[in-house]
Design an enzyme around this catalytic site. Structure first.
Site, PDB file in Angstrom:
ATOM      1  CB  SER A 107      -0.949  -0.055   1.204  1.00 44.42           C
ATOM      2  OG  SER A 107      -1.950   0.906   1.125  1.00 44.42           O
ATOM      3  CG  ASP A 228      -7.345  -3.149  -2.071  1.00 46.82           C
ATOM      4  OD1 ASP A 228      -7.908  -2.386  -1.259  1.00 46.82           O
ATOM      5  OD2 ASP A 228      -6.114  -3.219  -2.181  1.00 46.82           O
ATOM      6  CG  HIS A 256      -5.524  -2.753   1.387  1.00 45.98           C
ATOM      7  ND1 HIS A 256      -5.068  -2.400   0.134  1.00 45.98           N
ATOM      8  CD2 HIS A 256      -4.792  -2.011   2.269  1.00 45.98           C
ATOM      9  CE1 HIS A 256      -4.102  -1.489   0.254  1.00 45.98           C
ATOM     10  NE2 HIS A 256      -3.912  -1.248   1.534  1.00 45.98           N
TER      11      HIS A 256
END
Length: 276
Positions: A107, A228, A256
């Protein structure tokens, strides 16, 4: 690692910042740097707890709490931005005497990994980008809520539900643990400084120029959960288009948290990729 709290590992001075980190394995190959995401209460251990020991079976694995997060020092007056975090990452490698590393970024950590490979190409051998930011995308409601978090157990539970496809992974105990981490002294003050509204500008600030991404010549493994809701899968598809020496693996029934929701497969893919 602290027996009372596994999130507390070793400490090292990285460019003047006392940095909490985990260091596992040895091996003769390229060391592996793991860069966590930016959720409230996150630490390197919380992010990578299901991966560190498996990946460390054949190599050295180091996983720092980046400045502003976890148990790493938060110096007064520091500016939280991509330049600061990339410098901290490089200073961390310098402090450990690691000249070149493979880098896995999750991320926000994916945006850092990309920027490190662009700005310090000789320090990065291979890249793994998982649910990565680092390219332009429209701020999702999920990410807006993550970055706009104000501490409460209910708010943390709601956030964590948005991270995972399988809600059974999220217990009330886990939400309370992460809530507790998010209210440690100084933590929320630092977190609220990082991504204040309006938050589209922070998505943009983490993005590297596409021309620079296209110039990356590293072997790159790109991983993303199809469901996600924080960083949309289109970001990984764009990275796949831009990076010539890339491969893309998309997980179905996954949000995620690829490294948690599909830990065994994630570890296998990363091990195989880095061992080629």
């Amino acid at each position: 690692m602290s027996k009372e709290n596994p999130e507390i590992g070793l400490e090292i001075d990285a460019g003047g910042i006392n940095t909490n980190y985990h260091d596992a394995g040895q091996g003769s190959g390229t060391p592996l740097l793991l860069l966590h995401g930016s959720g409230p209460g996150v630490t390197a251990w919380a992010n990578w707890r299901l991966n560190i020991q498996v990946l460390a079976q054949v190599r050295r694995v180091v996983a720092p709490d980046m400045v502003g997060f976890g148990y790493t020092e938060r110096p007064k007056g520091i500016q939280y931005n991509l330049d600061t975090w990339v410098k901290h990452g490089i200073d961390f490698l310098d402090a450990l005497g690691i000249e070149q590393a493979d880098v896995v970024g999750n991320s926000y950590g994916g945006a850092l990994a990309l920027a490190m490979a662009i700005r310090y190409p000789h320090r990065v051998r291979r890249l793994v980008l998982m649910g990565a930011a680092g390219v332009q995308f429209e701020l999702t409601p999920g990410l807006d809520e993550v970055w706009g978090y104000t501490p409460s157990v209910e708010g943390m539970r709601r956030l964590m539900d948005s991270f995972a496809y399988d809600k059974a992974l999220i217990s009330n105990e886990l939400a309370e643990l992460r809530y507790g981490a998010s209210i440690r002294p100084g933590y929320q003050e630092a977190f609220s400084q990082m991504f204040p509204a309006p938050r589209q500008r922070w998505v943009d600030a983490l993005a590297s120029p596409e021309a620079d991404i296209r110039a990356i010549d590293k072997e790159t493994l790109i991983l993303h959960g199809r469901e996600d809701r924080i960083v949309p899968p289109v970001t990984s598809k764009r990275l796949f288009e831009l990076i010539e020496r890339a491969q893309l693996h998309m997980f179905g029934r996954c949000g995620h948290w690829t490294q948690i929701e599909h830990a065994a497969r994630f570890n296998e893919l990363v091990n195989d990729f880095l061992s080629e």
